[in-house]
Design a protein around this motif. Structure first.
Motif, PDB file in Angstrom:
ATOM      1  N   GLU A   1     -11.647   2.276  63.098  1.00 29.02           N
ATOM      2  CA  GLU A   1     -11.525   1.880  61.699  1.00 29.02           C
ATOM      3  C   GLU A   1     -12.724   1.036  61.274  1.00 29.02           C
ATOM      4  OE1 GLU A   1      -8.522  -0.651  58.804  1.00 29.02           O
ATOM      5  OE2 GLU A   1      -7.816  -0.006  60.775  1.00 29.02           O
ATOM      6  N   TRP A   2     -13.121   0.105  62.138  1.00 27.03           N
ATOM      7  CA  TRP A   2     -14.278  -0.755  61.867  1.00 27.03           C
ATOM      8  C   TRP A   2     -15.541   0.092  61.742  1.00 27.03           C
ATOM      9  CZ3 TRP A   2     -15.714  -5.166  60.072  1.00 27.03           C
ATOM     10  CH2 TRP A   2     -16.922  -5.746  60.424  1.00 27.03           C
ATOM     11  N   ARG A   3     -15.707   1.080  62.644  1.00 30.96           N
ATOM     12  CA  ARG A   3     -16.887   1.944  62.585  1.00 30.96           C
ATOM     13  C   ARG A   3     -16.920   2.743  61.282  1.00 30.96           C
ATOM     14  NH1 ARG A   3     -19.716   5.746  66.964  1.00 30.96           N
ATOM     15  NH2 ARG A   3     -21.016   6.894  65.522  1.00 30.96           N
ATOM     16  N   ASP A   4     -15.778   3.281  60.869  1.00 33.62           N
ATOM     17  CA  ASP A   4     -15.710   4.016  59.601  1.00 33.62           C
ATOM     18  C   ASP A   4     -16.146   3.130  58.438  1.00 33.62           C
ATOM     19  OD1 ASP A   4     -14.829   6.349  60.812  1.00 33.62           O
ATOM     20  OD2 ASP A   4     -12.719   6.007  60.318  1.00 33.62           O
ATOM     21  N   TRP A   5     -15.683   1.884  58.459  1.00 30.48           N
ATOM     22  CA  TRP A   5     -16.035   0.955  57.393  1.00 30.48           C
ATOM     23  C   TRP A   5     -17.539   0.674  57.408  1.00 30.48           C
ATOM     24  CZ3 TRP A   5     -18.044  -4.031  57.199  1.00 30.48           C
ATOM     25  CH2 TRP A   5     -17.967  -4.665  55.958  1.00 30.48           C
ATOM     26  N   LEU A   6     -18.108   0.455  58.587  1.00 30.44           N
ATOM     27  CA  LEU A   6     -19.542   0.193  58.691  1.00 30.44           C
ATOM     28  C   LEU A   6     -20.370   1.389  58.230  1.00 30.44           C
ATOM     29  CD1 LEU A   6     -19.791  -1.692  62.098  1.00 30.44           C
ATOM     30  CD2 LEU A   6     -20.105  -2.642  59.805  1.00 30.44           C
TER      31      LEU A   6
END
Length: 53
Positions: free
Chosen positions: A17-22
């Protein structure tokens, strides 16, 4: 948090989820970036056109 496998699954989900946001954030910055070779005035993207700077 439960068993190690369940904990690991939660960590992996959070990291994805964090990677998608980044990646989304990087795309937004790329859209805002001035073109290659732009002069200093054109690189002042934080100034809205027509505001007088």
């Amino acid at each position: 948090m439960g068993e190690p496998a369940a904990r690991a699954a939660k960590v992996v989900a959070a990291l994805l989820e964090w990677r998608d946001w980044l990646e989304e954030l990087a795309e937004r910055f790329a859209r805002l970036a001035p073109p290659a070779g732009a002069d200093s005035e054109d690189r002042s993207w934080h100034l809205a056109p027509g505001t007088g700077g």
